[in-house]
Scaffold this motif. Structure first.
Motif, short mmCIF file in Angstrom:
data_model
loop_
_atom_site.label_atom_id
_atom_site.label_comp_id
_atom_site.label_asym_id
_atom_site.label_seq_id
_atom_site.Cartn_x
_atom_site.Cartn_y
_atom_site.Cartn_z
N LEU A 115 0.74 38.67 25.64
CA LEU A 115 -0.38 37.69 26.26
C LEU A 115 -0.09 37.26 27.61
CD1 LEU A 115 -1.96 35.83 23.38
CD2 LEU A 115 -2.92 37.91 24.38
N ALA A 116 1.14 36.84 27.66
CA ALA A 116 1.80 36.46 28.92
C ALA A 116 1.75 37.72 30.02
CB ALA A 116 3.24 35.81 28.74
N VAL A 117 2.08 38.71 29.63
CA VAL A 117 2.19 40.08 30.14
C VAL A 117 0.45 40.16 30.72
CG1 VAL A 117 2.31 42.58 30.38
CG2 VAL A 117 4.13 40.95 29.28
N LEU A 118 -0.36 40.26 30.04
CA LEU A 118 -1.64 40.39 30.23
C LEU A 118 -2.06 39.33 31.19
CD1 LEU A 118 -4.60 41.29 29.87
CD2 LEU A 118 -4.85 39.77 27.70
N ARG A 119 -1.76 38.22 31.10
CA ARG A 119 -2.16 36.99 32.00
C ARG A 119 -1.59 37.22 33.45
NH1 ARG A 119 -4.37 34.04 34.92
NH2 ARG A 119 -4.92 31.82 34.89
N ALA A 120 -0.48 37.64 33.40
CA ALA A 120 0.34 37.99 34.63
C ALA A 120 -0.01 39.23 35.46
CB ALA A 120 1.77 38.15 34.75
N GLY A 121 -1.38 40.04 34.83
CA GLY A 121 -1.86 41.10 35.44
C GLY A 121 -1.36 42.28 35.07
N GLY A 122 -0.51 42.56 33.83
CA GLY A 122 0.19 43.80 33.50
C GLY A 122 -0.83 44.26 32.05
N ARG A 123 -0.38 45.39 31.68
CA ARG A 123 -1.04 45.96 30.51
C ARG A 123 -0.38 45.24 28.90
NH1 ARG A 123 -5.31 48.80 31.04
NH2 ARG A 123 -5.41 49.60 29.13
N PRO A 124 -0.90 44.74 28.36
CA PRO A 124 -0.40 44.48 27.26
C PRO A 124 0.06 45.27 25.98
CG PRO A 124 -2.45 43.55 27.01
CD PRO A 124 -2.23 44.29 28.24
N GLY A 125 -0.85 46.38 26.04
CA GLY A 125 -0.63 47.44 24.87
C GLY A 125 -0.49 48.49 25.30
N VAL A 126 -0.41 49.62 24.28
CA VAL A 126 -0.32 50.91 24.63
C VAL A 126 -1.85 51.65 24.61
CG1 VAL A 126 1.96 51.24 23.88
CG2 VAL A 126 0.17 51.62 22.34
N GLY A 127 -1.82 53.02 25.14
CA GLY A 127 -3.04 53.80 24.96
C GLY A 127 -3.74 53.31 26.24
N ARG A 128 -5.26 53.56 26.17
CA ARG A 128 -5.98 53.61 27.56
C ARG A 128 -7.19 52.58 27.30
NH1 ARG A 128 -6.38 59.66 29.83
NH2 ARG A 128 -4.15 60.18 29.84
N THR A 129 -6.91 51.79 26.23
CA THR A 129 -8.36 50.80 25.95
C THR A 129 -8.35 49.76 27.27
OG1 THR A 129 -7.50 50.48 23.52
CG2 THR A 129 -9.15 49.06 24.56
N PRO A 130 -9.70 50.07 27.81
CA PRO A 130 -9.86 49.20 28.99
C PRO A 130 -9.84 47.81 28.63
CG PRO A 130 -11.82 50.37 28.27
CD PRO A 130 -10.84 50.90 27.33
N LEU A 131 -9.39 46.87 29.49
CA LEU A 131 -9.48 45.35 29.28
C LEU A 131 -10.65 44.92 29.79
CD1 LEU A 131 -6.07 44.38 30.44
CD2 LEU A 131 -6.60 44.82 28.10
N PRO A 132 -11.49 44.12 29.26
CA PRO A 132 -12.62 43.29 29.26
C PRO A 132 -12.64 42.85 30.92
CG PRO A 132 -12.13 42.71 27.04
CD PRO A 132 -10.94 43.36 27.58
N VAL A 133 -13.51 42.72 31.64
CA VAL A 133 -13.43 42.09 33.06
C VAL A 133 -13.56 40.61 32.75
CG1 VAL A 133 -14.83 41.73 35.02
CG2 VAL A 133 -14.88 44.01 33.90
N GLY A 134 -12.54 40.00 33.36
CA GLY A 134 -12.30 38.69 33.24
C GLY A 134 -11.20 38.09 32.44
N LEU A 135 -10.51 39.08 31.47
CA LEU A 135 -9.95 38.49 30.21
C LEU A 135 -8.63 38.04 30.73
CD1 LEU A 135 -9.49 38.19 27.30
CD2 LEU A 135 -8.59 40.53 27.27
N ARG A 136 -7.96 38.38 31.64
CA ARG A 136 -6.62 38.07 32.49
C ARG A 136 -6.77 36.65 32.89
NH1 ARG A 136 -6.04 43.46 34.30
NH2 ARG A 136 -4.30 44.45 33.42
N GLY A 137 -7.85 36.21 33.38
CA GLY A 137 -8.12 34.80 34.02
C GLY A 137 -8.65 33.81 32.84
N ALA A 138 -8.88 34.47 31.71
CA ALA A 138 -9.47 33.55 30.64
C ALA A 138 -8.43 32.90 30.11
CB ALA A 138 -10.48 34.28 29.76
#
Length: 397
Positions: free
Chosen positions: A212-235
């Motif tokens: 989750l910290a990777v996600l918050r910092a702008g990286g991709r937290p998981g594997v594969g190509r699942t698109p992240l919801p718009v606004g999730l990082r900043g949430a």
């Protein structure tokens, strides 16, 4: 502390799994002519629509502790959050179809006999709700359970402005579906090494927090190509993190809080306590919810010792009429499945108690949210003392 799951519910189930082929075929043929049993979660009552996304995480630094032939630890998580209204997205199923099919087959139920339905979470919907960042709550289910069983409480919290992350602990959970349709089950047919499970779950949750910290910092937290919801990082507000668990998940909440100071507050739904945290205690807020049966303070010496060593805010709630499976979506599912599993009314009451299902659901929607509102947002009065709206709930400090 072991969660008696649907996989072990009802003496008739074991017999059903060993029926002669002709009898099983006849039962399947009869089932095809019957109306399916349908499960559907009640709609959440929060002010915001709910979005969700499932992510596949891989810990390359850790071999799988349950299946040593797997060089990495793989997890599935679901992130639930307040969504932007008016966006047309499909709703997520309550359990991924491949996992649901395997789970129901393990129960000995014929194909098509049970429909597990959908959630109210829109897959990949943009984040909405109150201005972010938002407090984060982690959810760990009971032993042999799936993260799906915490969907009701996850939807409620998300609809009231929290980001909730539900975790499947692979090979501890009965079934876990990964992208591509791969389903992993508990290879031993049931988890019973609780000391090891607590250590594994603690490592799992700490890894999830790292991703989750990777996600918050702008990286991709998981594997594969699942698109992240718009606004999730900043949430994500990773300075306000809570954790909630049922049964073994409650014990894992306490154990993980001892190991990781990033978790601000923890709540246990009819869970025990084990490991170093029993003697060490905690200096942060902790909520113990129990029943008069299996997971109760009165019948669990280690939980009483843990309680006595809590040095921060603490509250002990006992839900009269509830039983071990009154917490989580079991309280709604088991009454539907009981006739199919050959469960008597007494068997069913042993699992979900005598509390009406809607009251069990009301408790789950009110009290975890009140706890995290208080300790992650600094608001709310429900936990100040007994409430006339919940006469079945006893308070102890």
């Amino acid at each position: 502390m072991k969660r008696r799951t649907l996989l072990s519910s009802g003496a008739a189930l074991a017999a059903a799994l060993t029926l002669p082929t002709t009898t099983a075929a006849a039962a399947a043929a009869q089932a095809e002519q019957e109306e399916p049993v349908r499960f559907q979660l009640p709609a959440p009552n929060g002010p915001y629509p709910v979005g969700t996304v499932a992510l596949h995480l891989v810990d390359t630094a850790r071999p799988d502790p349950w299946v040593p032939s797997r060089p990495c630890r793989e997890l599935m998580i679901s992130v639930w959050y307040p969504a932007r209204g008016g966006v047309a997205r499909p709703v997520a199923p309550w359990m991924p179809p491949a996992a649901a099919d395997r789970y129901l087959s393990l129960l000995g139920l014929p194909p098509g006999r049970v429909r597990l339905g959908d959630t109210h979470g829109r897959e990949g919907a943009p984040v909405g709700g109150p201005p972010g960042p938002l407090p984060v709550v982690l959810y760990s289910p009971g032993a042999d359970a799936s993260r799906s069983f915490g969907t009701g409480v996850a939807e409620d919290l998300a609809g009231h402005g929290f980001v909730v992350v539900t975790v499947d602990h692979t090979y501890d959970a009965a079934v876990v579906a990964f992208p591509g349709g791969r389903v992993e089950t508990n290879p031993a047919g049931g988890m019973d090494d609780y000391g090891k499970a607590l250590a594994v779950r603690t490592a799992d949750v700490r890894f999830v927090l790292d991703r989750l910290a990777v996600l918050r910092a702008g990286g991709r937290p998981g594997v594969g190509r699942t698109p992240l919801p718009v606004g999730l990082r900043g949430a994500l507000d990773l300075g306000r993190v809570g954790m909630l668990g049922h049964s073994l998940g409650g014990a894992a909440t306490a154990a993980t809080m001892l190991a990781d100071g990033r978790i601000t507050a923890g709540a246990s739904l009819d869970g025990g306590a084990a490991g170093p945290v029993v003697a060490a205690g905690l200096d942060r807020p902790f909520l113990v919810v129990d029943t008069l049966g299996k997971g109760g303070m009165a019948s669990t010496p280690a939980l009483r010792t843990f309680w006595s060593h809590l040095r921060g805010w603490r509250l002990h709630l006992t839900v009269r009429g509830a039983a071990h499976q009154s917490f989580g979506d079991d309280a709604l599912i088991l009454p539907l499945l009981a006739p199919l599993l050959g469960m008597s009314p007494t068997d069913l009451a042993d699992e979900v108690g005598t509390i009406p299902a809607q009251r069990a659901q009301a408790f789950q929607r009110a009290y975890p949210r009140a706890f995290f509102d208080l300790h992650l947002r600094g608001r709310g009065r429900l936990l100040d003392g007994p409430s006339p709206d919940f006469p079945e709930v006893d308070y102890a400090r």
